[in-house]
Scaffold this active site. Structure first.
Site, short mmCIF file in Angstrom:
data_model
loop_
_atom_site.label_atom_id
_atom_site.label_comp_id
_atom_site.label_asym_id
_atom_site.label_seq_id
_atom_site.Cartn_x
_atom_site.Cartn_y
_atom_site.Cartn_z
CD GLU A 17 -3.02 1.08 2.14
OE1 GLU A 17 -3.84 0.20 1.81
OE2 GLU A 17 -3.13 1.78 3.15
CE1 TYR A 49 -10.79 9.01 -1.43
CE2 TYR A 49 -9.13 8.24 -2.97
CZ TYR A 49 -10.45 8.48 -2.66
OH TYR A 49 -11.42 8.20 -3.57
CG HIS A 77 -7.35 3.18 -0.89
ND1 HIS A 77 -7.14 3.26 0.47
CD2 HIS A 77 -6.63 2.11 -1.30
CE1 HIS A 77 -6.34 2.29 0.85
NE2 HIS A 77 -6.01 1.58 -0.21
NE ARG A 107 -16.98 6.22 7.98
CZ ARG A 107 -16.95 6.43 9.29
NH1 ARG A 107 -18.04 6.18 10.01
NH2 ARG A 107 -15.85 6.82 9.88
N GLY A 108 -14.24 5.83 4.62
CA GLY A 108 -13.29 6.92 4.73
C GLY A 108 -13.32 7.56 6.11
CG HIS A 152 -15.23 0.58 12.10
ND1 HIS A 152 -15.61 1.73 12.74
CD2 HIS A 152 -14.76 0.96 10.88
CE1 HIS A 152 -15.39 2.77 11.96
NE2 HIS A 152 -14.87 2.33 10.82
CE LYS A 168 -17.35 -3.71 4.82
NZ LYS A 168 -16.17 -2.92 5.28
CD GLN A 179 -6.91 -0.16 10.15
OE1 GLN A 179 -5.76 -0.16 9.72
NE2 GLN A 179 -7.77 0.83 9.92
#
Length: 290
Positions: A17, A49, A77, A107-108, A152, A168, A179
């Protein structure tokens, strides 16, 4: 190719990444890091981002260059930050025109200075909204989604978080990228629960080499991950004795052990959060049996 197809054809693997710089003046240095990492043959590379989508405008150009100039398989992304149907549609058309076949639907995070995420559009309030939109309007794209081995931070419970991941995937997510985490048992427990819930998609563990004590303390507070007490004590001792360089040495050693253990215990591959640090990534991958 879609990333799920790539994973089916090559295991174990490493993927990377990258974090695009905010200023174009820094692009030469960024692509210099990319060039140095070409010999590790990543299965795919993701392009994130900046905070709050601050480098969104650069993402399309960068992923196109990674594909055409370097022959990499990029995954862009895509978040709900600043999203509208027109913007998302235009971005996805640009990816298709550039031959980019994969996106990571998120989602961001809230923009800097904003404590809670506030949707810019009722059409894109959750990552699942992006997944659904992409699958309906761009069915040829491969869609990956995020998973949280430690839940989360905004989820009401681990069970609710897993239900949301199921949603999802049911809407079209083909690959789950996790994550960061530092206890591999958390990952394997998460995979077991996901499989029991009916998720068959590959679940790729995300591994972060710690390079800064202050940064990792801030990051785990944001993403809901935890630092094992023994590892935290080791980082703090290194910081007191030798500062950032000593912390990085400990962090790289930990990431190497973690990645080796993940692969030995059956993870399909590892997704390294590079922090654009070529030397650290090359050191970790050199120690893996790939």
């Amino acid at each position: 190719m879609r990333i799920r197809e790539l994973i089916e054809a090559r295991r174990p693997f490493v993927s990377l990444e990258f974090f695009p710089p905010k200023e174009r003046e820094a692009w030469d240095g960024f692509f210099g890091v990319v060039e140095r990492l070409l010999p590790v043959r990543p299965l795919f590379v993701s392009v994130t981002y900046g905070a709050g989508g601050s480098t969104h405008a650069h993402t399309l150009e960068i992923v196109s260059r990674l594909k055409t100039a370097y022959g990499l398989e990029p995954m862009a992304h895509l978040t709900c930050v600043g999203a509208s149907k027109e913007k998302i549609r235009g971005f996805l058309r640009g990816l298709a025109a550039a031959g980019v076949d994969n996106v990571l639907a998120l989602r961001g995070d809230p923009p800097r200075g904003q404590e809670h995420f506030v949707p810019d559009s009722d059409d894109f309030r959750h990552a699942s909204d992006l997944v659904s939109f992409i699958r309906q309007e761009f069915p040829g794209l491969g869609v990956s989604v995020a998973g949280y081995p430690e839940c989360h931070p905004e989820a009401v419970s681990p069970e609710a978080d897993l239900d949301y991941l199921c949603r999802k995937v049911a809407l079209g997510g083909e690959v789950v990228v996790t994550q960061l985490f530092f206890d591999n048992d958390r990952y394997f427990d998460f995979v077991q629960k996901a499989r029991a819930a009916g998720i068959t998609a590959p679940i790729v563990p995300g591994v972060l080499p710690v390079m800064s004590l202050a940064s990792i303390k801030r990051l785990v507070g944001l993403c809901g991950a935890s630092l094992p007490p023994v590892f935290l004590a080791e980082l703090e001792a290194a910081d007191a004795a030798g500062g950032p360089a000593a912390v990085a040495k400990v962090g790289i050693a930990q990431a190497t052990r973690q990645a080796r253990d993940l692969l030995a215990r059956g993870a399909p591959g590892v997704h390294l959060y590079t922090l654009n640090k070529a030397e650290a990534v090359m050191s970790i991958i050199a120690a893996l049996d790939l």
